[in-house]
Design an enzyme around this catalytic site. Structure first.
Site, PDB file in Angstrom:
ATOM      1  N   GLY A   1     -30.746 -47.100  55.186  1.00  0.00           N
ATOM      2  CA  GLY A   1     -30.986 -46.851  53.761  1.00  0.00           C
ATOM      3  C   GLY A   1     -31.920 -47.866  53.144  1.00  0.00           C
TER       4      GLY A   1
ATOM      5  N   ASP B   1     -46.862 -58.403  58.730  1.00  0.00           N
ATOM      6  CA  ASP B   1     -45.495 -58.126  59.194  1.00  0.00           C
ATOM      7  C   ASP B   1     -45.010 -59.085  60.274  1.00  0.00           C
ATOM      8  OD1 ASP B   1     -45.626 -56.023  57.466  1.00  0.00           O
ATOM      9  OD2 ASP B   1     -45.121 -54.469  58.928  1.00  0.00           O
TER      10      ASP B   1
ATOM     11  N   GLY C   1     -54.447 -50.017  60.787  1.00  0.00           N
ATOM     12  CA  GLY C   1     -53.107 -50.320  61.293  1.00  0.00           C
ATOM     13  C   GLY C   1     -52.024 -49.366  60.837  1.00  0.00           C
ATOM     14  N   THR C   2     -50.817 -49.912  60.767  1.00  0.00           N
ATOM     15  CA  THR C   2     -49.633 -49.103  60.440  1.00  0.00           C
ATOM     16  C   THR C   2     -49.767 -48.449  59.078  1.00  0.00           C
ATOM     17  OG1 THR C   2     -48.283 -50.659  61.709  1.00  0.00           O
ATOM     18  CG2 THR C   2     -47.124 -49.235  60.147  1.00  0.00           C
ATOM     19  N   CYS C   3     -50.142 -49.242  58.087  1.00  0.00           N
ATOM     20  CA  CYS C   3     -50.156 -48.742  56.703  1.00  0.00           C
ATOM     21  C   CYS C   3     -51.032 -47.505  56.581  1.00  0.00           C
ATOM     22  CB  CYS C   3     -50.644 -49.841  55.773  1.00  0.00           C
ATOM     23  SG  CYS C   3     -50.745 -49.340  54.065  1.00  0.00           S
TER      24      CYS C   3
ATOM     25  N   HIS D   1     -46.006 -44.764  22.486  1.00  0.00           N
ATOM     26  CA  HIS D   1     -44.899 -43.817  22.345  1.00  0.00           C
ATOM     27  C   HIS D   1     -45.453 -42.405  22.340  1.00  0.00           C
ATOM     28  CE1 HIS D   1     -41.206 -41.996  20.836  1.00  0.00           C
ATOM     29  NE2 HIS D   1     -41.960 -41.338  19.962  1.00  0.00           N
TER      30      HIS D   1
ATOM     31  N   GLU E   1     -26.085 -45.586  55.681  1.00  0.00           N
ATOM     32  CA  GLU E   1     -26.436 -47.006  55.547  1.00  0.00           C
ATOM     33  C   GLU E   1     -25.177 -47.833  55.802  1.00  0.00           C
ATOM     34  OE1 GLU E   1     -29.040 -49.189  55.025  1.00  0.00           O
ATOM     35  OE2 GLU E   1     -27.440 -50.676  55.055  1.00  0.00           O
TER      36      GLU E   1
ATOM     37  N   LYS F   1     -47.060 -41.466  51.768  1.00  0.00           N
ATOM     38  CA  LYS F   1     -47.177 -41.195  50.319  1.00  0.00           C
ATOM     39  C   LYS F   1     -47.912 -39.889  50.059  1.00  0.00           C
ATOM     40  CE  LYS F   1     -45.031 -44.198  50.482  1.00  0.00           C
ATOM     41  NZ  LYS F   1     -44.555 -45.292  51.326  1.00  0.00           N
TER      42      LYS F   1
HETATM   43  C1  LIG Z   1     -43.341 -45.258  57.210  1.00  0.00           C
HETATM   44  C2  LIG Z   1     -43.848 -46.533  56.562  1.00  0.00           C
HETATM   45  C3  LIG Z   1     -44.150 -46.536  55.224  1.00  0.00           C
HETATM   46  C4  LIG Z   1     -44.626 -47.692  54.615  1.00  0.00           C
HETATM   47  N1  LIG Z   1     -44.926 -47.642  53.294  1.00  0.00           N
HETATM   48  C5  LIG Z   1     -45.401 -48.744  52.681  1.00  0.00           C
HETATM   49  C6  LIG Z   1     -45.784 -48.698  51.318  1.00  0.00           C
HETATM   50  O1  LIG Z   1     -45.685 -47.666  50.669  1.00  0.00           O
HETATM   51  N2  LIG Z   1     -46.274 -49.835  50.746  1.00  0.00           N
HETATM   52  C7  LIG Z   1     -46.398 -50.995  51.448  1.00  0.00           C
HETATM   53  O2  LIG Z   1     -46.835 -51.991  50.894  1.00  0.00           O
HETATM   54  N3  LIG Z   1     -46.041 -51.068  52.760  1.00  0.00           N
HETATM   55  C8  LIG Z   1     -45.562 -49.964  53.383  1.00  0.00           C
HETATM   56  N4  LIG Z   1     -45.249 -50.018  54.718  1.00  0.00           N
HETATM   57  C9  LIG Z   1     -45.372 -51.317  55.427  1.00  0.00           C
HETATM   58  C10 LIG Z   1     -46.830 -51.580  55.831  1.00  0.00           C
HETATM   59  O3  LIG Z   1     -47.289 -50.501  56.586  1.00  0.00           O
HETATM   60  C11 LIG Z   1     -46.905 -52.878  56.603  1.00  0.00           C
HETATM   61  O4  LIG Z   1     -46.364 -53.927  55.839  1.00  0.00           O
HETATM   62  C12 LIG Z   1     -48.351 -53.233  56.949  1.00  0.00           C
HETATM   63  O5  LIG Z   1     -48.942 -52.197  57.692  1.00  0.00           O
HETATM   64  C13 LIG Z   1     -48.397 -54.539  57.752  1.00  0.00           C
HETATM   65  O6  LIG Z   1     -49.720 -54.821  58.069  1.00  0.00           O
HETATM   66  P1  LIG Z   1     -50.090 -55.798  59.281  1.00  0.00           P
HETATM   67  O7  LIG Z   1     -51.558 -55.990  59.169  1.00  0.00           O
HETATM   68  O8  LIG Z   1     -49.203 -56.963  59.302  1.00  0.00           O
HETATM   69  O9  LIG Z   1     -49.724 -54.993  60.612  1.00  0.00           O
HETATM   70  P2  LIG Z   1     -50.128 -53.573  61.164  1.00  0.00           P
HETATM   71  O10 LIG Z   1     -50.582 -52.672  60.092  1.00  0.00           O
HETATM   72  O11 LIG Z   1     -48.992 -53.126  62.010  1.00  0.00           O
HETATM   73  O12 LIG Z   1     -51.414 -53.870  62.052  1.00  0.00           O
HETATM   74  C14 LIG Z   1     -51.365 -54.597  63.221  1.00  0.00           C
HETATM   75  C15 LIG Z   1     -52.524 -54.148  64.093  1.00  0.00           C
HETATM   76  O13 LIG Z   1     -52.643 -55.034  65.173  1.00  0.00           O
HETATM   77  C16 LIG Z   1     -53.012 -54.316  66.333  1.00  0.00           C
HETATM   78  N5  LIG Z   1     -52.616 -55.146  67.477  1.00  0.00           N
HETATM   79  C17 LIG Z   1     -51.366 -55.534  67.819  1.00  0.00           C
HETATM   80  N6  LIG Z   1     -51.404 -56.376  68.858  1.00  0.00           N
HETATM   81  C18 LIG Z   1     -52.711 -56.524  69.186  1.00  0.00           C
HETATM   82  C19 LIG Z   1     -53.404 -57.284  70.168  1.00  0.00           C
HETATM   83  N7  LIG Z   1     -52.749 -58.087  71.018  1.00  0.00           N
HETATM   84  N8  LIG Z   1     -54.747 -57.185  70.221  1.00  0.00           N
HETATM   85  C20 LIG Z   1     -55.428 -56.384  69.372  1.00  0.00           C
HETATM   86  N9  LIG Z   1     -54.822 -55.658  68.413  1.00  0.00           N
HETATM   87  C21 LIG Z   1     -53.489 -55.745  68.312  1.00  0.00           C
HETATM   88  C22 LIG Z   1     -52.272 -53.017  66.198  1.00  0.00           C
HETATM   89  O14 LIG Z   1     -52.902 -51.996  66.942  1.00  0.00           O
HETATM   90  C23 LIG Z   1     -52.324 -52.765  64.687  1.00  0.00           C
HETATM   91  O15 LIG Z   1     -53.402 -51.941  64.317  1.00  0.00           O
HETATM   92  C24 LIG Z   1     -44.796 -48.871  55.371  1.00  0.00           C
HETATM   93  C25 LIG Z   1     -44.510 -48.875  56.743  1.00  0.00           C
HETATM   94  C26 LIG Z   1     -44.052 -47.718  57.337  1.00  0.00           C
HETATM   95  C27 LIG Z   1     -43.770 -47.726  58.812  1.00  0.00           C
END
Ligand SMILES: Cc1cc2nc3c(=O)[nH]c(=O)nc-3n(C[C@H](O)[C@H](O)[C@H](O)COP(=O)(O)OP(=O)(O)OC[C@H]3O[C@@H](n4cnc5c(N)ncnc54)[C@H](O)[C@@H]3O)c2cc1C
Length: 476
Positions: A187, A320, A44-46, A454, A209, A55
């Protein structure tokens, strides 16, 4: 597959990000049959657009900053020739793809059936999984369905990203290079991290911000010290400022800001990076078919937070897609995934303690916090004592020479530690001890009994605990 065909499993997880795949792995480990539906890539996003690639790039940025520090502070005759962006992104992409293969391997090994496709609820226990143009098969979940569809970058009305001049964090990641100048709007953690990255790589950076400080949800001292650190690095930080309009043109974007004093200021940058938060993804998910709806902000709120279960029994939510107090953080979603899987397996796991989940910004300087801010602690009626110590009051802090601070918010007389707030180098690693302190409701007097090594940066935490216990050594 014929449309009228129906298959069954114990648990169907929709979305293979950190929230979804952690649910799937734990549920499978507990002996449940699991189908994980992902329309793009597991991780996914992470893994693909968030935590991991950002990172990786911020690590490279630290190396670049280190060359300047080596030259300016330590007499190391080093100069930066250039940054080969394609080599940098190749290393980043290699880290992402190795992680991706690792997650895929774990899922296969655990016996999770990963189905590539888009899933939509068709009822309280049923899901249709569409693949490509095909409407696909209907699946029934005997135990439950887990919604883990995550989030996407939020945009502002009238400020649609074009991927070139007006970009989101997704676009910025895959851009062929970094711009010479950038205006970062927002921000919060993502905006601050991208501002920091661009500055390290030599861009002129303005960070805007609307609230009166950066990281507005964190302790006010965090925002203050972070702003000081970023300004020292040449980032133009404008808080209390709003974007009035933005016009892309051939060479960049002309933005008009309303400053904290109400004045209008025009500003040109090659790129405008919109980092104004993340919006939950529920389009096409078929919530209504299962008797569910989003809240006013688009989140899917659980009716029972201790089980992360919606008002429809058997439908759970992680990641999320959840509103606050969940945090929109990958590690929070891991904890939620474990909780939901164990709940579906009939165990009685402890609810996620969101107050004890650390919150980190990987900029330079970094910030890391856990627990209550000083203001929150006072609002909740605690008799608060807050002690702050600059990191440069320790030998290791002087070695690093990057400023920063440790602030501990506790109940008076060395009582319960309510919050810990750190700014400075490596604080993303330092916060781990404090999350245990806050999570275990430890008292400052007890923590002060434990000796820190230390010279380290972490001994500043020990020094502040000693001060709270009335035994201050280097810190009164
Ligand atoms: C630039 C950036 C930096 C970040 N840095 C950090 C960090 O350093 N540390 C941290 O803890 N968090 C960080 N985050 C936040 C973190 O990425 C998210 O909190 C995390 O990815 C949420 O996970 P999730 O499983 O809820 O959703 P997601 O990772 O968004 O996964 C959801 C998945 O569902 C799939 N999907 C959606 N709808 C459907 C559907 N109907 N059928 C089938 N598949 C579907 C999508 O394709 C996706 O792969 C960052 C986010 C960003 C954008």
């Amino acid at each position: 597959m014929r449309e009228d065909m129906r298959e069954e499993t114990d648990v169907i997880v929709i979305g293979g990000g950190t929230g979804g795949y952690s649910t799937a792995l734990r549920a499978a480990a507990l002996g449940l049959g699991v189908v994980l539906v992902e329309r793009d890539l597991v991780g996914g996003t992470c893994l693909h657009r968030g935590c991991v690639p950002s990172k990786a790039m911020l690590h490279a940025a630290e190396l670049v900053d280190g060359i300047a520090e080596a030259r300016e502070r330590w007499g190391v005759k080093a100069t930066l020739e250039s940054v080969d962006w394609s080599a940098l992104t190749a290393t980043r992409d290699d880290i992402v793809s190795r992680n991706h293969r690792g997650v895929e391997g774990r899922l296969t090994h655990a016996g999770v059936r990963v189905v590539r496709g888009s899933a939509a609820l068709t009822g309280p226990r049923t899901v249709r999984i569409g693949t490509g143009d095909e409407a696909g098969a209907e699946w029934r979940a005997r135990r439950g369905i887990v919604l883990a569809t995550g989030s996407r970058p939020r945009t502002l009305p009238g400020l649609e990203p074009d991927g070139a001049r007006v970009v989101t964090s997704d676009d910025a990641l895959f851009a062929p290079g970094l711009p010479g100048s950038v205006l970062v709007l927002g921000g919060g953690a993502i905006g601050v991290e991208y501002a920091s990255l661009h500055r390290s790589m030599g861009a002129e950076v303005t960070l805007v911000e609307a609230a009166d400080r950066l990281l507005p949800l964190e302790d006010s001292d965090v925002g203050r010290h972070l702003t000081r650190g970023l300004k020292k690095r040449g980032i133009d930080v404008r808080t209390g400022a709003r974007l009035e309009e933005a016009r892309p043109y051939d060479g960049g974007v002309r933005a008009v800001l309303r400053t904290a004093r109400g004045e209008l200021r025009a500003l040109d940058a090659e790129r405008l990076l919109v980092a104004v938060g993340r919006a939950p993804v529920t389009d096409g998910l078929g919530l209504a078919a299962a008797g569910l709806a989003t809240d006013a902000r688009g989140f899917v709120a659980p009716a029972d937070w201790s089980r992360l279960e919606t008002a429809v029994p058997g439908i759970h939510v992680v990641g999320d897609l959840l509103p606050p107090p969940s945090l929109g953080l990958a590690h929070a979603s891991f904890a939620e995934g474990l909780l939901v899987a164990e709940t579906l397996a009939g165990l009685a796991p402890r609810p996620v303690d969101y107050a004890a989940v650390p919150r980190v910004t990987y900029s330079s300087p970094q910030t890391a916090s856990v627990g209550l801010t000083e203001d929150q602690a006072r609002e909740r009626g605690h008799a608060v004592r807050a002690v702050t110590m600059p990191l440069t009051a320790t030998a290791k802090g002087m070695v690093h020479g990057q400023g920063g601070m440790v602030k501990v918010v506790a109940e008076g007389d060395g009582g319960r530690v309510l919050g810990v707030h750190l700014v400075g180098p490596h604080v993303s690693e330092m916060i781990a001890e404090s999350q245990l302190v806050v999570g275990w409701d430890a008292e400052a007097t007890d923590v002060a009994q434990h000796v820190h090594p230390h010279p380290t940066l972490s001994e500043a935490v020990g020094e502040v605990m000693l001060a709270l216990a009335g035994r201050g050594l280097h810190q009164p």
